[in-house]
Design an enzyme around this catalytic site. Structure first.
Site, short mmCIF file in Angstrom:
data_model
loop_
_atom_site.label_atom_id
_atom_site.label_comp_id
_atom_site.label_asym_id
_atom_site.label_seq_id
_atom_site.Cartn_x
_atom_site.Cartn_y
_atom_site.Cartn_z
N THR A 115 0.84 -1.24 -0.49
CA THR A 115 -0.04 0.22 -0.05
C THR A 115 0.81 1.27 0.21
OG1 THR A 115 -1.34 1.10 1.83
CG2 THR A 115 0.06 -0.27 2.38
N TYR A 139 -1.74 0.12 10.23
CA TYR A 139 -1.46 -0.50 8.99
C TYR A 139 -1.20 -0.55 8.32
CZ TYR A 139 -3.46 -1.19 4.20
OH TYR A 139 -3.32 -1.85 3.50
#
Ligand code: UDP
Length: 321
Positions: A115, A139
């Protein structure tokens, strides 16, 4: 056969469809905590949990798996700040379980969903793969840790990987057989479409005082079919015995929250009520990626450059759910 871990989710299910259309045989492995069984319309489905190493071993014993694509992850940035353990157990430890069995079984190809959140607050735009990685949420940190572990594993073991750093995945299968369906939904485009359908009163704009041309955040929306195409190209790249690599996947164009809403109004033909509210914690003003490396090395060229085309496919799907 290709194992698609998390193949009942948004991006994994689109990759599964495209792999099957291109003649690959697939096995989807998913615990259905967030995935949808009716998204697995292609290939074989095996329900199992990455937290249980024998579930993973079972699937590798049962099928001749050649390569693995790994989509299974929790993705709520805010929740990862409130409950980091949930994220590290699922996104980090469970990925280590998967890699452990891959090494036991001598599997050589791994495509990993990473990501742009691994970059943290950008120092320059567009973000290239060489941009420093300073993730700010658990995350983003968990994904970054997996990337680093992969680099070590690939040096030490006969395992090659491609890490794909997505920008904002958007849109849906143009045939609307599958699409985006999160519970709870937090993403901008599906929420805007809910507002267009009258399922929500309005769309909240998180912050109107950012240093951008209209004061709202700018993001790089990349169509899920373009992402799927990149995964298949990454797999072929590994099968051609190339070395491990990392690629950004974005379309290189930024759109502000207001621009997304305006485009959605045009696509849906509906007036979308807006409510301007405070900034959401942790949102950088601008996130736009450079995908030149993937264009050059993978020969990947995103087709959905036009935001209205992206929203059109999302809308076609959204009207069905
Ligand atoms: N956003 C917004 N209202 C919403 C949801 C999102 O204004 O109800 C904004 C958010 O601040 C960000 C952009 O839309 O700038 C995209 O957010 P999303 O949650 O879809 O993806 P993220 O960028 O967090 O991965």
């Amino acid at each position: 056969m290709i194992l698609i871990v998390g193949g009942a989710g948004y991006i994994g299910s689109h990759v599964n469809k495209q792999l099957n259309l291109q003649g690959y045989e697939t096995v989807v492995f998913d615990n259905l905590n967030y995935g949808h069984e009716d998204f697995v319309k292609w290939g074989i489905f095996e329900r199992g949990d990455l937290g249980k190493i024998d579930d993973i071993r079972g699937v590798f014993k049962k099928y001749p798996i050649e390569g693995v694509m790994h989509f299974a992850a929790f993705t709520y940035v805010g929740e990862s700040v409130e409950d980091p353990q949930k994220y590290y157990l699922n996104n980090l430890r469970n990925t280590l379980n998967l890699l452990q069995v891959m090494l036991e079984e001598d599997i050589k190809y791994f495509v990993f969903s990473s990501t742009c959140a691994t970059y943290g607050n950008p120092k320059e735009i567009p973000i290239t793969e060489n941009h420093p990685q300073n993730p700010i949420s658990p995350y983003g940190k968990g994904k970054y840790m997996v990337e680093q572990i992969l680099a070590d594993y690939s040096k030490a073991y006969d395992l090659n990987y491609v890490s794909l750093r997505y920008f904002n995945a958007a849109g849906a299968d143009p045939e609307a057989e599958i699409g985006e369906l999160h519970q709870p939904e937090t993403h901008l485009i599906p929420l805007i479409l809910d507002a267009a359908m009258g399922r929500r009163e309005n769309i909240q704009i998180f912050g109107t005082d950012y240093p951008t041309h209209d004061g709202t955040c700018i993001r790089d929306y990349i169509h899920v079919l373009d992402l799927a195409d990149a995964h298949i190209k990454a797999l072929k790249y590994l099968q051609n015995k190339n070395r491990s690599e990392v690629f950004n996947l974005g379309n290189g164009h930024g759109f502000s929250v207001r621009e997304v809403i305006e485009t959605a109004e045009k696509v849906t033909g509906k007036k979308i009520p807006v409510k301007e509210v405070e900034r959401r914690h942790g949102d950088p003003p601008v996130l736009v990626g450079s995908s030149q490396k993937a264009e050059k090395i993978l020969d990947w060229h995103p087709q959905y450059q036009d935001l209205s085309l992206i929203i059109e496919t999302a809308w076609r799907w959204h009207k069905r759910i």
